[in-house]
Design a protein around this motif. Structure first.
Motif, PDB file in Angstrom:
ATOM      1  N   LEU A 175       0.660  -1.034  -0.008  1.00 45.55           N
ATOM      2  CA  LEU A 175       0.309   0.055   0.065  1.00 45.55           C
ATOM      3  C   LEU A 175       0.811   0.837   0.721  1.00 45.55           C
ATOM      4  CD1 LEU A 175      -2.878  -0.557   2.529  1.00 45.55           C
ATOM      5  CD2 LEU A 175      -3.291  -1.093   0.307  1.00 45.55           C
ATOM      6  N   GLY A 176       2.514   0.787  -0.101  1.00 47.35           N
ATOM      7  CA  GLY A 176       2.661   2.680  -0.038  1.00 47.35           C
ATOM      8  C   GLY A 176       3.805   2.248   1.290  1.00 47.35           C
ATOM      9  N   LEU A 177       4.392   3.854   1.445  1.00 43.23           N
ATOM     10  CA  LEU A 177       5.443   4.066   2.780  1.00 43.23           C
ATOM     11  C   LEU A 177       4.571   4.557   4.067  1.00 43.23           C
ATOM     12  CD1 LEU A 177       8.551   5.317   1.015  1.00 43.23           C
ATOM     13  CD2 LEU A 177       8.819   3.411   2.762  1.00 43.23           C
ATOM     14  N   ALA A 178       2.991   4.712   3.905  1.00 45.14           N
ATOM     15  CA  ALA A 178       2.732   4.940   5.433  1.00 45.14           C
ATOM     16  C   ALA A 178       2.331   3.578   5.872  1.00 45.14           C
ATOM     17  CB  ALA A 178       1.413   5.639   4.256  1.00 45.14           C
ATOM     18  N   GLU A 179       2.437   2.527   4.412  1.00 51.01           N
ATOM     19  CA  GLU A 179       1.833   1.447   5.350  1.00 51.01           C
ATOM     20  C   GLU A 179       2.915   0.789   6.150  1.00 51.01           C
ATOM     21  OE1 GLU A 179       0.888  -2.091   2.592  1.00 51.01           O
ATOM     22  OE2 GLU A 179       0.247  -2.973   4.401  1.00 51.01           O
ATOM     23  N   GLU A 180       4.137   1.225   5.880  1.00 51.14           N
ATOM     24  CA  GLU A 180       5.225   0.440   6.007  1.00 51.14           C
ATOM     25  C   GLU A 180       5.826   1.286   7.648  1.00 51.14           C
ATOM     26  OE1 GLU A 180       8.000  -1.216   3.542  1.00 51.14           O
ATOM     27  OE2 GLU A 180      10.299   0.067   4.134  1.00 51.14           O
ATOM     28  N   GLN A 181       5.038   2.412   7.381  1.00 52.76           N
ATOM     29  CA  GLN A 181       5.820   3.387   8.696  1.00 52.76           C
ATOM     30  C   GLN A 181       4.185   3.809  10.113  1.00 52.76           C
ATOM     31  OE1 GLN A 181       6.996   7.335   7.298  1.00 52.76           O
ATOM     32  NE2 GLN A 181       8.394   6.794   6.511  1.00 52.76           N
ATOM     33  N   ASN A 182       3.390   2.563   9.528  1.00 53.71           N
ATOM     34  CA  ASN A 182       1.811   2.485  10.484  1.00 53.71           C
ATOM     35  C   ASN A 182       1.338   3.211  10.437  1.00 53.71           C
ATOM     36  OD1 ASN A 182       0.963   0.684  11.749  1.00 53.71           O
ATOM     37  ND2 ASN A 182       1.743   0.845  13.320  1.00 53.71           N
ATOM     38  N   CYS A 183       1.299   4.364   9.523  1.00 52.63           N
ATOM     39  CA  CYS A 183       0.641   5.557  10.443  1.00 52.63           C
ATOM     40  C   CYS A 183      -0.697   5.755   8.887  1.00 52.63           C
ATOM     41  CB  CYS A 183       1.157   6.910  10.000  1.00 52.63           C
ATOM     42  SG  CYS A 183       2.341   6.834   8.545  1.00 52.63           S
ATOM     43  N   ILE A 184      -1.199   5.321   8.083  1.00 48.72           N
ATOM     44  CA  ILE A 184      -2.055   5.089   7.102  1.00 48.72           C
ATOM     45  C   ILE A 184      -3.784   6.133   8.174  1.00 48.72           C
ATOM     46  CG2 ILE A 184      -4.186   4.267   6.357  1.00 48.72           C
ATOM     47  CD1 ILE A 184      -2.353   1.768   5.484  1.00 48.72           C
ATOM     48  N   GLY A 185      -4.235   5.765   8.884  1.00 47.61           N
ATOM     49  CA  GLY A 185      -5.237   5.549   9.318  1.00 47.61           C
ATOM     50  C   GLY A 185      -4.801   7.533   9.767  1.00 47.61           C
ATOM     51  N   ASP A 186      -3.884   8.234  10.397  1.00 48.36           N
ATOM     52  CA  ASP A 186      -3.558   9.027  10.587  1.00 48.36           C
ATOM     53  C   ASP A 186      -3.339  10.621   9.376  1.00 48.36           C
ATOM     54  OD1 ASP A 186      -3.498   9.510  13.431  1.00 48.36           O
ATOM     55  OD2 ASP A 186      -1.717   7.736  13.572  1.00 48.36           O
ATOM     56  N   ILE A 187      -3.461   9.726   7.991  1.00 48.25           N
ATOM     57  CA  ILE A 187      -3.199  10.660   7.666  1.00 48.25           C
ATOM     58  C   ILE A 187      -4.310  11.235   6.427  1.00 48.25           C
ATOM     59  CG2 ILE A 187      -2.048  11.115   4.462  1.00 48.25           C
ATOM     60  CD1 ILE A 187      -0.232   8.947   5.870  1.00 48.25           C
ATOM     61  N   ASP A 188      -4.801  12.305   6.559  1.00 46.97           N
ATOM     62  CA  ASP A 188      -6.295  12.686   5.637  1.00 46.97           C
ATOM     63  C   ASP A 188      -6.207  12.207   4.406  1.00 46.97           C
ATOM     64  OD1 ASP A 188      -6.871  14.306   8.527  1.00 46.97           O
ATOM     65  OD2 ASP A 188      -5.322  15.167   7.565  1.00 46.97           O
ATOM     66  N   LEU A 189      -5.485  12.472   3.387  1.00 47.13           N
ATOM     67  CA  LEU A 189      -5.796  11.789   1.931  1.00 47.13           C
ATOM     68  C   LEU A 189      -4.847  11.207   1.266  1.00 47.13           C
ATOM     69  CD1 LEU A 189      -7.655  14.035  -0.460  1.00 47.13           C
ATOM     70  CD2 LEU A 189      -7.978  12.471  -0.138  1.00 47.13           C
ATOM     71  N   ILE A 190      -4.680  10.250   1.186  1.00 42.25           N
ATOM     72  CA  ILE A 190      -3.448   9.459   0.752  1.00 42.25           C
ATOM     73  C   ILE A 190      -3.961   9.337  -1.335  1.00 42.25           C
ATOM     74  CG2 ILE A 190      -1.906   7.230   0.339  1.00 42.25           C
ATOM     75  CD1 ILE A 190      -3.154   6.572   3.552  1.00 42.25           C
ATOM     76  N   VAL A 191      -2.634   9.621  -1.443  1.00 39.17           N
ATOM     77  CA  VAL A 191      -2.440   9.478  -3.533  1.00 39.17           C
ATOM     78  C   VAL A 191      -2.238   8.556  -3.717  1.00 39.17           C
ATOM     79  CG1 VAL A 191      -2.255  11.170  -5.393  1.00 39.17           C
ATOM     80  CG2 VAL A 191      -3.247  11.970  -3.067  1.00 39.17           C
ATOM     81  N   GLY A 192      -2.836   7.485  -4.682  1.00 34.18           N
ATOM     82  CA  GLY A 192      -1.312   6.795  -5.211  1.00 34.18           C
ATOM     83  C   GLY A 192      -1.613   6.970  -6.455  1.00 34.18           C
ATOM     84  N   THR A 193      -0.765   5.993  -8.018  1.00 33.58           N
ATOM     85  CA  THR A 193      -0.883   6.277  -9.131  1.00 33.58           C
ATOM     86  C   THR A 193      -1.154   4.563  -9.681  1.00 33.58           C
ATOM     87  OG1 THR A 193       1.174   6.672  -9.447  1.00 33.58           O
ATOM     88  CG2 THR A 193      -0.433   8.194  -9.253  1.00 33.58           C
ATOM     89  N   PHE A 194      -1.536   4.551 -10.343  1.00 32.74           N
ATOM     90  CA  PHE A 194      -2.133   3.097 -11.231  1.00 32.74           C
ATOM     91  C   PHE A 194      -0.395   3.260 -12.192  1.00 32.74           C
ATOM     92  CE2 PHE A 194      -5.825   3.552  -9.842  1.00 32.74           C
ATOM     93  CZ  PHE A 194      -6.457   3.072  -8.675  1.00 32.74           C
ATOM     94  N   GLY A 195      -0.361   4.308 -12.617  1.00 33.26           N
ATOM     95  CA  GLY A 195       0.705   4.379 -13.894  1.00 33.26           C
ATOM     96  C   GLY A 195       2.570   3.801 -13.359  1.00 33.26           C
ATOM     97  N   LYS A 196       2.692   3.543 -12.289  1.00 29.06           N
ATOM     98  CA  LYS A 196       3.805   3.681 -11.872  1.00 29.06           C
ATOM     99  C   LYS A 196       3.891   1.930 -11.528  1.00 29.06           C
ATOM    100  CE  LYS A 196       4.690   8.041 -10.517  1.00 29.06           C
ATOM    101  NZ  LYS A 196       4.333   8.554 -12.377  1.00 29.06           N
ATOM    102  N   ALA A 197       4.164   1.671 -10.202  1.00 22.05           N
ATOM    103  CA  ALA A 197       4.151   0.293 -10.187  1.00 22.05           C
ATOM    104  C   ALA A 197       3.042  -0.692 -10.697  1.00 22.05           C
ATOM    105  CB  ALA A 197       4.789  -0.227  -8.339  1.00 22.05           C
ATOM    106  N   ILE A 198       1.819  -0.426 -10.400  1.00 22.94           N
ATOM    107  CA  ILE A 198       0.753  -0.476 -10.811  1.00 22.94           C
ATOM    108  C   ILE A 198       1.412  -1.708 -12.398  1.00 22.94           C
ATOM    109  CG2 ILE A 198      -1.760  -1.121 -10.966  1.00 22.94           C
ATOM    110  CD1 ILE A 198      -0.590  -1.228  -7.823  1.00 22.94           C
ATOM    111  N   GLY A 199       1.588  -0.767 -12.801  1.00 22.25           N
ATOM    112  CA  GLY A 199       1.842  -1.319 -14.306  1.00 22.25           C
ATOM    113  C   GLY A 199       0.405  -0.633 -15.392  1.00 22.25           C
TER     114      GLY A 199
END
Ligand SMILES: Cc1ncc(COP(=O)(O)O)c(C=O)c1O
Length: 384
Positions: free
Chosen positions: A215-239
């Motif tokens: 899910l990204g670095l917020a998952e790795e740093q264990n703080c997804i719940g404290d971020i108001d908006l997470i943006v991710g893109t499908f055009g890079k690692a998701i292919g």
């Protein structure tokens, strides 16, 4: 009539800064140009998914979707395929809602320009992506750019300026695309709470690669719940193609009503949306080992670069070698291309002036042995 543009183009050329589009053919990790074969180290296909014919074939066995949406998402461009992906993303991140955009550029320009107004303020890492900056410019909000990853500087700016404005946003990339370094999201969350700011994190280069479930670095740093908006893109690692944001329902509903790049552009086709869903549910969960190997390869490469006295930054699968002048980066790129490595020079305005570089974008399907000669080639080219 076009004299002005012609002169500017000539100036770019004189400064080794002119760009051109290339016609190439891709096959897996390779690029073919004029019958020559190169390892592709310049794409964001970090897990090798975009060009994996086996994945595509498996997907097309189940794919029965349109190639054109023929409408904006607010009319009939949206469909159950979009809804399914948005529900999946909200559930994965345990957020109230998610919203899919045509691209990361649309997402960032749209989010920033809709959530901010001239009465508001935004605190932005100096190296945040152009799409974030463009969105802020469109909003008319006051922008303070803090020194890259310098959270003491950010706090100084917050202390001095936060109370002069209505809404405040703190925005950062989680993994910086040109430096390969990583934000301390938990430190930023402390500041967001202390200074009453909305916290937006762009995971464009980390989504799919980092975190237990990718899910990204917020998952790795264990703080997804404290971020108001997470943006991710499908055009890079998701292919695939497109982007999303996920967060509080009010923010997502506001974007649906106000976000101009979402409202005034034809939605990308269902086929891409369905492919993103397929990759997130069927492919990424099986790539845990590959993702680990990718980071190991990066660590080995960085060690070798450093041992030769070359300047590299960051701690991720994006490995930049900072060379300084445009001409040096252009020369190094030519050497690497002549040796079968497709590595293009990165120059101003993509990076700061005099920090031109080669950005080695590693991918899980390329081993260390395949790229082991790159540090020597760079070192020899700049030391002749
Ligand atoms: C950090 C970051 N955010 C957003 C984008 C834009 O994403 P897209 O290519 O999907 O428009 C990029 C593109 O490289 C990026 O590096």
């Amino acid at each position: 009539m076009f004299e002005r543009y012609k002169e500017e183009l000539q100036e770019l050329k004189q400064n080794f800064c002119d760009r051109k589009l290339i016609s190439l053919k891709k096959a897996g990790k390779y690029i073919f140009e004029e019958n020559k074969k190169y390892l592709n180290l310049s794409s964001n296909d970090y897990l090798g998914i975009a060009e994996d014919r086996k994945i595509l074939k498996n997907f097309f066995k189940i794919a029965d979707f349109s190639m054109g949406s023929a409408s904006s998402r607010l009319l009939t461009g949206s469909s159950y395929v979009y809804a399914k992906l948005e529900c999946l993303l909200a559930a994965l991140y345990r957020k109230e809602k998610a919203l899919v955009f045509n691209s990361g550029y649309h997402a960032n320009t749209g989010i920033m320009s809709s959530l901010l107004s001239p009465k508001d303020v935004v605190f932005c890492d100096k190296l945040n992506h152009a799409s974030i900056l463009d969105g802020i410019k469109l909003s008319g909000a006051k922008m303070f750019r803090y020194k890259h990853l310098d959270y003491e500087h950010l706090e100084e700016l917050l202390q001095k300026n936060r109370n002069d404005y209505d809404t405040a946003i703190i925005v950062t990339e989680s993994l910086f695309s040109m430096d390969g370094d990583i934000a301390d999201l938990n430190r930023l969350i402390e500041l967001k709470n202390k200074y009453r700011a909305i916290f937006v994190v762009d995971e464009a280069h980390a989504f799919g690669v980092y975190g237990n479930r990718g899910l990204g670095l917020a998952e790795e740093q264990n703080c997804i719940g404290d971020i108001d908006l997470i943006v991710g893109t499908f055009g890079k690692a998701i292919g695939s193609m497109g982007a999303f944001c996920t967060g509080h329902e009010i923010l997502i509903n506001y974007l649906i009503n106000k976000c101009r790049p979402l409202i005034f552009s034809t939605a990308i086709p269902e086929i891409n949306i369905a492919f993103s869903y397929y990759v997130i549910t069927e492919v990424i969960p099986n790539l845990k080992q590959e993702r680990k190997e990718l980071i190991k390869t990066a660590d080995r490469l960085k060690e070798k670069l450093t041992s030769l006295g070359l300047k590299t930054t960051g701690s991720s699968h994006i490995v930049p070698v900072i060379l300084g002048e445009n001409q040096t980066a252009v020369n190094v790129s030519k050497t690497l291309i002549n040796n079968g490595y497709y590595l293009l020079p990165i120059r101003h305005p993509t990076v700061a002036a005099n920090s031109a570089r080669i950005r080695i974008s590693l991918r899980a399907d390329i081993s260390y042995e395949e790229i082991a000669s790159i540090p020597d080639l760079i070192s020899k080219t700049i030391n002749v």
